[in-house]
Design a protein around this motif. Sequence first.
Motif, PDB file in Angstrom:
ATOM      1  N   ILE A  29       1.001  -1.211  -0.036  1.00  0.00           N
ATOM      2  CA  ILE A  29      -0.069  -0.093  -0.033  1.00  0.00           C
ATOM      3  C   ILE A  29       0.874   1.222  -0.059  1.00  0.00           C
ATOM      4  N   VAL A  30       1.981   1.396   0.954  1.00  0.00           N
ATOM      5  CA  VAL A  30       2.901   2.459   0.881  1.00  0.00           C
ATOM      6  C   VAL A  30       3.494   2.456  -0.460  1.00  0.00           C
ATOM      7  N   HIS A  31       3.815   1.374  -1.043  1.00  0.00           N
ATOM      8  CA  HIS A  31       4.746   1.463  -2.411  1.00  0.00           C
ATOM      9  C   HIS A  31       3.869   2.047  -3.415  1.00  0.00           C
ATOM     10  N   THR A  32       2.473   1.563  -3.441  1.00  0.00           N
ATOM     11  CA  THR A  32       1.425   2.178  -4.379  1.00  0.00           C
ATOM     12  C   THR A  32       1.175   3.648  -4.380  1.00  0.00           C
ATOM     13  N   TYR A  33       1.012   4.254  -3.045  1.00  0.00           N
ATOM     14  CA  TYR A  33       0.951   5.632  -3.210  1.00  0.00           C
ATOM     15  C   TYR A  33       2.257   6.395  -3.254  1.00  0.00           C
ATOM     16  N   CYS A 165      11.735   4.528  -9.708  1.00  0.00           N
ATOM     17  CA  CYS A 165      12.117   5.521  -8.727  1.00  0.00           C
ATOM     18  C   CYS A 165      11.927   5.187  -7.139  1.00  0.00           C
ATOM     19  N   ASP A 166      10.489   4.512  -7.126  1.00  0.00           N
ATOM     20  CA  ASP A 166      10.337   4.136  -5.761  1.00  0.00           C
ATOM     21  C   ASP A 166      10.767   3.068  -5.282  1.00  0.00           C
ATOM     22  N   ILE A 167      11.235   1.975  -6.110  1.00  0.00           N
ATOM     23  CA  ILE A 167      12.015   0.771  -5.946  1.00  0.00           C
ATOM     24  C   ILE A 167      13.243   1.183  -5.328  1.00  0.00           C
ATOM     25  N   GLY A 241      18.359  10.308  -4.118  1.00  0.00           N
ATOM     26  CA  GLY A 241      19.643   9.967  -3.689  1.00  0.00           C
ATOM     27  C   GLY A 241      19.563   8.324  -3.011  1.00  0.00           C
ATOM     28  N   TYR A 242      18.268   7.669  -3.157  1.00  0.00           N
ATOM     29  CA  TYR A 242      18.320   6.623  -2.339  1.00  0.00           C
ATOM     30  C   TYR A 242      19.094   5.483  -3.099  1.00  0.00           C
ATOM     31  N   TYR A 243      19.546   5.469  -4.512  1.00  0.00           N
ATOM     32  CA  TYR A 243      20.069   4.464  -4.876  1.00  0.00           C
ATOM     33  C   TYR A 243      21.667   4.519  -4.532  1.00  0.00           C
ATOM     34  N   ARG A 244      22.345   5.289  -3.733  1.00  0.00           N
ATOM     35  CA  ARG A 244      23.552   5.211  -3.186  1.00  0.00           C
ATOM     36  C   ARG A 244      23.622   4.682  -1.759  1.00  0.00           C
ATOM     37  N   LYS A 245      22.493   4.937  -0.843  1.00  0.00           N
ATOM     38  CA  LYS A 245      22.562   4.859   0.584  1.00  0.00           C
ATOM     39  C   LYS A 245      22.882   3.146   0.815  1.00  0.00           C
TER      40      LYS A 245
END
Length: 455
Positions: A29-33, A165-167, A241-245
């Motif tokens: 649900i979180v991913h969907t929104y 992007c959200d993945i 910036g998530y891809y680097r974390k």
Amino acid sequence: MIDFNEYKKYFDDYAARYDHTDGRVALKIVHTYAVVSVMENLCQKRLLPPHTAGLALLCALFHDIGRFEQLKQYDTFLDHKSVDHASLSCRVLRENHVLDRLPETDREAVLTAIENHNKLRIDPTVTAAASSCPDDAQSLRAPGPCCSAGEVLELCRLIRDADKCDIFRVFATDDMTDVVGASEEEISRETITPEVMEALRDHVSVDRRARKTHLDQWIGFLCFVFDLNYRESIQIVKEQGYYRKPFERTDFKNPAARALVHEALGTVDLYMETFGQTIPDALREFFQDHPKMALAFSGGTDSAYLLYAARACDCHVRAYYAASPFQPAFELEDAKKLAVSLKAEMTILPLNVLELSAVRENPSDRCYHCKNAIFSRILEAAEKDGFLEVMDGTNASDDAGDRPGMRALRELRVLSPLRVCGVTKKALREYSRNAGLFTWNKPAYACLATRVPTG
């Protein structure tokens, strides 16, 4: 006009049927929104018309609706252990008549986009249908009651980008054991499979069968960047910036893995920086200041790109190829092929540098004498043709300390725009790739004389 709130209510009611004590339900649900939010941002950045944006939001809202039934029936989100969740989402939408109020073309467009959102690549028939309609590029931006073939393709690209992007967010913020099945501590001791690194270097998605370690899965997430369709999507990923974390917070114990991770992040960063670009602004400015140039042309990656850039920037350029015994025949053939493809003027200058004693005796500064002879010959020919400035393909990665011939270039006042403009070897390969130059991945090929020890 699409009433998004009505569809949102349907999604909420549908999701409420499933076991909310299972954290995986809440996760979806979180991913969907989150995907809906990214999609709104993407549509705004791309200035999409209301019709396209409305359908895109429906794609985002319903792209994973099949996940709930997948989890209930198979107790997993892994498609290869259960069922294709995109196809299941389409089946849920069809069987429950969720999209029946839409015109048929719009309904099928949304379903087509959802069906394609998780595939390795978009169904070629969708791409072919769009390319066969030459006016679609214009019709896409005009509000209309029904989807065109170009709009269907755009919806496919939009939902694939928004989902990825959200993945990256899920990759960076969720428990890694839930994401890939191993803790970050375990992953810190793993290595990267060579086939996985090759996929990253080639800018392609990682085949699931090639992944042997959990760290391979991390690299697979990184490779999602190469499947993004829009500069606006790249911008969103960079802003997040998530891809680097996960990589930055992990202390990799294996030195080889640590070096490969550093390379992987650098490759992705450079790809995003140069995405869709073929010529950096600094190089465009250079050619504005130098509208007529002669080019020392070898047919290699560097001078090939420089010839392309000069032509693209409307510089009056002529390529001069000095044919010496130190160059293999294929270099001349590549040079001819590229000049023809770019519709560039090219002059071949036969030059037997072995007639020069300073070259033939092969001293430690042989390269200086050879370069001096070659560029002097090019300068002479260029001046007769009305070109008063000569440039070469030396780039910003070239170390003047390792190149004795650099002294000859300085003495003869040969310009090196790639070096001056800070264009590195890696960057110009990216620009060449984007420009469609066959030389983009051509191996560096040193002068044949370097095979003979000095003296």
